[in-house]
Design a protein around this motif. Structure first.
Motif, short mmCIF file in Angstrom:
data_model
loop_
_atom_site.label_atom_id
_atom_site.label_comp_id
_atom_site.label_asym_id
_atom_site.label_seq_id
_atom_site.Cartn_x
_atom_site.Cartn_y
_atom_site.Cartn_z
N SER A 93 11.04 48.42 -34.35
CA SER A 93 10.98 49.16 -33.09
C SER A 93 9.68 49.95 -33.05
CB SER A 93 12.15 50.15 -32.98
OG SER A 93 12.05 51.14 -33.99
N PHE A 137 8.93 60.11 -23.85
CA PHE A 137 10.23 59.73 -24.41
C PHE A 137 10.36 60.36 -25.80
CE2 PHE A 137 12.85 56.31 -26.55
CZ PHE A 137 14.03 56.73 -25.97
N ASP A 167 0.41 56.42 -29.31
CA ASP A 167 1.67 55.79 -28.94
C ASP A 167 1.37 54.96 -27.69
OD1 ASP A 167 4.05 55.20 -27.63
OD2 ASP A 167 5.07 56.99 -28.35
N ALA A 198 11.35 59.51 -28.59
CA ALA A 198 11.00 58.75 -29.79
C ALA A 198 9.57 58.99 -30.25
CB ALA A 198 11.22 57.25 -29.56
N ALA A 199 8.73 59.52 -29.35
CA ALA A 199 7.36 59.83 -29.75
C ALA A 199 7.31 61.08 -30.62
CB ALA A 199 6.48 60.02 -28.51
N ASN A 239 10.65 46.88 -26.76
CA ASN A 239 11.99 47.17 -26.28
C ASN A 239 12.20 46.42 -24.94
OD1 ASN A 239 14.46 48.58 -26.17
ND2 ASN A 239 13.56 50.09 -24.79
N LEU A 290 6.11 54.41 -35.32
CA LEU A 290 5.60 55.78 -35.29
C LEU A 290 5.93 56.51 -36.60
CD1 LEU A 290 6.57 56.49 -31.61
CD2 LEU A 290 4.26 56.75 -32.52
N SER A 340 5.61 48.90 -28.53
CA SER A 340 7.06 48.63 -28.50
C SER A 340 7.34 47.38 -27.68
CB SER A 340 7.79 49.81 -27.87
OG SER A 340 9.12 49.45 -27.53
N LYS A 342 10.11 47.08 -21.81
CA LYS A 342 8.65 47.10 -21.89
C LYS A 342 8.04 45.87 -21.22
CE LYS A 342 8.39 51.02 -24.07
NZ LYS A 342 9.77 51.49 -23.89
N GLY A 396 11.74 45.87 -30.90
CA GLY A 396 10.67 45.56 -31.87
C GLY A 396 9.46 46.41 -31.62
N THR A 437 9.71 53.12 -32.51
CA THR A 437 10.06 54.35 -33.23
C THR A 437 9.78 54.19 -34.73
OG1 THR A 437 11.84 54.60 -31.62
CG2 THR A 437 11.89 56.08 -33.50
N THR A 485 3.18 52.44 -26.75
CA THR A 485 4.41 51.66 -26.55
C THR A 485 4.57 51.22 -25.09
OG1 THR A 485 5.55 53.77 -26.31
CG2 THR A 485 5.75 52.68 -28.44
C1 LIG Z 1 6.56 56.75 -25.17
C2 LIG Z 1 7.50 55.99 -26.05
N1 LIG Z 1 7.44 56.20 -27.38
C3 LIG Z 1 8.23 55.53 -28.23
C4 LIG Z 1 9.14 54.59 -27.77
C5 LIG Z 1 10.03 53.95 -28.75
O1 LIG Z 1 9.95 52.58 -28.78
P1 LIG Z 1 11.24 51.76 -29.29
O2 LIG Z 1 12.26 51.81 -28.20
O3 LIG Z 1 10.70 50.38 -29.49
O4 LIG Z 1 11.69 52.38 -30.54
C6 LIG Z 1 9.23 54.35 -26.38
C7 LIG Z 1 10.13 53.39 -25.75
O5 LIG Z 1 11.11 52.93 -26.02
C8 LIG Z 1 8.39 55.07 -25.50
O6 LIG Z 1 8.46 54.90 -24.19
#
Ligand SMILES: Cc1ncc(COP(=O)(O)O)c(C=O)c1O
Length: 377
Positions: free
Chosen positions: A57, A84, A157, A86-87, A188, A62, A186, A191, A198, A59, A159
């Motif tokens: 992913s 988001f 990031d 996850a950043a 996801n 990162l 990313s 995306k 992934g 995430t 993604t």
């Molecule tokens: C800005 C941002 N960072 C991190 C992520 C994390 O990616 P993932 O969902 O592949 O873990 C996403 C989206 O999902 C995102 O939009």
């Protein structure tokens, strides 16, 4: 049957089934197999770097990036508040300390405020996580200049910005994600291209890249005797994910062109409405136009963003505000937030509308007409 238009869904060609069949027939469905290496090579070529490492992913990517840059307990990391979660969460996985930064009108990190913060806090910050929001791009010239001046590592990031690249200035030709120390992508399902779930990491520093690859396979130094001489993760992409990726990558430029075309159509149709502005992508880049954000002026429009959103959802049109600002969320509240002034405005007034690449012209018409009907009523 009621029409339903989702916000952002995959656009997968049925030909992908051939790749999946190969995975199943050969038994290569896990973290080994030819599609993984093929996807990494093809991806690296696309963004113009030597090599890339695939992950489970964005995430995970990162998290690996922070590990590779040696970010650990007590280190300060500048992050955006408008993004988001996850950043930012991986900063806490590492026991590091986030410092939240405001956005500018691109919705990306405000480089002027970053400069101001660093001026008053020299020597404090170890890394910055810059997010290229919705396919736009942060002011990388300024951010890299500051990073050099203050000896700070930069994680991009990217993604949401695969396909976005610089067309002017000192980074002309560079893809989002390839300018800082490490870039993360990313795949996801929402995306621009997807592998179900992934990610991918890139870096000019081959040592760091190989270290991230090694960490992603449980830091296994010897696969026969199971020697693990670091604490690693099970973060490697699966062959069945990569089997989707190699095929999706072939579609990427078509998807960007469709995104641009649909954005233009929305822009023209919605510009007739006073009180709604579709947010532009900045000059000097070829943006992938991943997400379409409407800025709602409720005073002029006579209806609030949330009321418009509610009525569109009732009509079967999925739309969403931007994220809640991270520095206001429970696990992140206690950390420093520096002059957050613009982000609350965008948090309250932005509405994202359907942007999938498989939208038909009649879907776009339907969205525009419904918006017009609602604001007229
Ligand atoms: C800005 C941002 N960072 C991190 C992520 C994390 O990616 P993932 O969902 O592949 O873990 C996403 C989206 O999902 C995102 O939009």
């Amino acid at each position: 049957m009621k029409k339903e238009i989702p916000l952002s869904v995959p656009n997968l060609s049925i030909d992908i089934v051939d790749n999946l069949r190969e995975c199943i027939e050969t038994g290569w469905v896990s973290t080994g197999g030819r599609f993984i290496t093929e996807f990494e090579r093809k991806f690296a070529r696309y963004v113009g770097v030597e090599s890339a490492v695939s992950t489970q992913s964005g995430t995970a990517g990162l998290h690996l990036a922070l590990r590779a840059l040696g970010i650990g307990p007590g280190d300060y990391v500048i992050v955006p508040t408008l993004t988001f979660v996850a950043a930012v969460a991986p900063v806490l996985y590492q026991g590091a300390i986030p410092v939240f930064m405001d956005c500018d009108d691109t919705l990306c990190m405000d480089a002027s405020k970053l400069e101001e913060y660093l001026k008053y806090n020299p020597g404090k910050v170890k890394a910055i996580i810059v997010v290229h929001i919705f396919g736009n791009m942060a002011n990388m010239e300024k951010i890299m200049e500051l990073a050099l001046k203050y000896d700070i590592k930069v994680i991009e990031d990217a993604t949401e910005s695969l396909g976005t690249y610089v067309t002017e200035g000192c980074y002309k030709g560079s893809h989002a994600g390839t300018i800082g120390d490490i870039g993360v992508y990313s795949f996801n399902a929402n995306k621009i291209i997807t592998t179900g779930g992934g990610g991918m990491v890139v870096s000019k520093d081959q040592g760091k890249l190989e270290y991230m690859r090694y960490l992603s396979i449980t830091a296994k130094a010897d696969s026969l005797y199971f020697v693990h001489d670091d604490v690693g993760y099970n973060y490697r992409m699966l062959n069945i994910q990569a089997a989707l990726g190699v095929s999706q990558l072939d579609e990427l430029e078509n998807f960007v062109n469709t995104k641009i075309k649909n954005y233009e159509m929305y822009r023209q149709r919605l510009s007739e409405i006073n009180g709604i502005t579709i947010l532009p992508f900045k000059n000097g880049i070829r943006a992938n136009h991943w997400f379409y954000s409407l800025l709602i002026n409720d005073q002029v429009l006579g209806i609030t963003r949330d009321e418009l959103m509610k009525q569109l959802i009732e009509e079967g049109i999925q739309c969403r505000p931007v994220w809640k600002l991270i520095h206001t969320l429970k696990p992140y509240k206690g950390y420093n937030a520096y002059r957050i002034e613009q982000a609350p405005f965008y948090e309250s007034n932005v509405l994202n509308i359907p942007c999938s690449t498989n939208l038909k012209i009649e879907d776009l018409d339907f969205v525009c007409e419904k918006i017009k009907d609602i604001v007229k009523a």
